[in-house]
Design a protein around this motif. Structure first.
Motif, PDB file in Angstrom:
ATOM      1  N   ARG A 180       0.814  -1.206   0.000  1.00 19.67           N
ATOM      2  CA  ARG A 180       0.000   0.000   0.000  1.00 19.67           C
ATOM      3  C   ARG A 180       0.856   1.268   0.000  1.00 19.67           C
ATOM      4  O   ARG A 180       1.941   1.306   0.592  1.00 19.67           O
ATOM      5  CB  ARG A 180      -0.867  -0.040   1.262  1.00 19.67           C
ATOM      6  N   THR A 186      -2.021  -1.041  -4.176  1.00 22.93           N
ATOM      7  CA  THR A 186      -3.147  -0.313  -3.588  1.00 22.93           C
ATOM      8  C   THR A 186      -2.712   1.098  -3.222  1.00 22.93           C
ATOM      9  O   THR A 186      -1.714   1.283  -2.522  1.00 22.93           O
ATOM     10  CB  THR A 186      -3.658  -1.021  -2.323  1.00 22.93           C
ATOM     11  N   ASN A 213      -4.224   4.608  -1.421  1.00 26.32           N
ATOM     12  CA  ASN A 213      -5.293   5.259  -0.669  1.00 26.32           C
ATOM     13  C   ASN A 213      -5.067   6.761  -0.726  1.00 26.32           C
ATOM     14  O   ASN A 213      -4.008   7.248  -0.317  1.00 26.32           O
ATOM     15  CB  ASN A 213      -5.301   4.794   0.789  1.00 26.32           C
TER      16      ASN A 213
END
Length: 313
Positions: free
Chosen positions: A3, A274, A276
């Motif tokens: 992430r 990923t 965010n």
């Protein structure tokens, strides 16, 4: 799952942003109060009540957007016990979002970040008299084609690629007359859409040099420590952790192109699947889907988004 946290830039501001966070979480309220205190300004009140014409001013929009991002980070860390170094491999931010990323990674203190962004906004506005500079979005052209359009349109004026945002989405910046010429040339070259943007100054081009000089002086007097995870820098689209290099890149960033498309691809090449987006809006999440659909991108800006992210970590 690997992430990265990314942080939005100018254009994502809106009246009411951060309000739901402040209602739901005391740590978010504390961030907004700390930013107000650092600036000696009721910025959070402006964010909630407007007028919008004041919020969109560069000197207000920049620290306001950072404050929302940091309010979310504070909630993640205090309510969700987030350990950034354990959960995230990189941070990155689009233009002013780079400061939010550095604050989130503990590289620059919150109060210092707010003051730097206030100064950055003022310096960028002062650098070029209103009306003398402009920016335009060229959609459907590659970076190379957009750069060629800018070069042809310059005719002795400043005109250059300013944001390589996503595949087929390039923003150019420079002298007003040159930008107008570039819009027409881009249409002739097959751009799906070429249009001037409603911005107050020509960001990320050589006309911003006076602002870069101001930021060099300001950054020289601010403590910067290594971020807990590397920053993927706008200027290089590569990872950096050295404080002196970060300081240098933040100065360069004022006049250099934001290499966002390459930054996302760099993170993917280094194992990130990923992203965010921590902050107002969902501009970067949308851009990511245009850059590479294999990278999952989600916006985190509501209490529900925060709960969902904490459940996924």
């Amino acid at each position: 799952m690997a992430r990265a946290f990314v942080f939005p830039g100018q254009g994502s501001q809106a009246i009411g942003m951060g309000g739901a966070l402040a209602e739901a979480f005391a740590p978010a309220r504390e961030v907004f109060e700390e930013v107000d205190d650092a600036l000696g300004q009721k910025l959070f009140h402006l964010m909630q009540q407007g007028p919008e014409a004041d919020l969109v001013l560069t000197e207000n929009a920049q620290p306001a957007l950072m404050a929302v991002s940091m309010a979310i980070m504070r909630v993640l860390q205090t309510e969700g016990d987030l350990d950034l170094a354990r959960s995230v491999r990189f941070v990155a931010g689009h233009s002013l979002g780079e400061y939010s990323a550095l604050a989130a990674a503990g590289s620059i203190a919150l109060a210092d970040t707010a003051k730097l962004l206030k100064l950055r906004g003022r310096a960028m506005q002062r650098a070029v008299p209103v009306g003398e500079g402009a920016m335009a979005a060229l959609l459907g052209l590659s970076l190379e084609d957009a750069a060629a359009v800018a070069e042809e349109a310059a005719q002795g004026d400043v005109c250059a690629a300013a944001n390589d945002n996503a595949t087929g989405q390039v923003v150019i910046s420079g002298a007003s007359a040159a930008i107008d010429r570039a819009v027409e040339i881009a249409k002739e070259r097959g751009s799906k859409k070429a249009m001037r943007l409603n911005v107050s100054a020509p960001f990320h081009c050589a006309m911003m040099q006076p602002a870069a000089d101001e930021m060099r002086e300001a950054l020289a007097n601010v403590t910067i420590v290594p971020p807990v995870v590397p920053l993927v820098a706008n200027v290089t689209a590569g990872a950096v952790s050295d404080p002196d290099r970060i300081r240098e890149l933040l100065v360069m960033q004022v006049t250099a192109m934001v290499r966002w498309r390459e930054s996302v691809l760099f993170m993917k090449e280094n194992g990130i699947d990923t992203l965010n987006e921590i902050g107002a809006g969902k501009v970067l999440a949308t851009m990511t889907r245009r850059i590479d659909r294999d990278v999952q991108a989600t916006a985190v800006n509501t209490p529900e988004d925060i709960e969902a992210l904490l459940g996924a970590l």
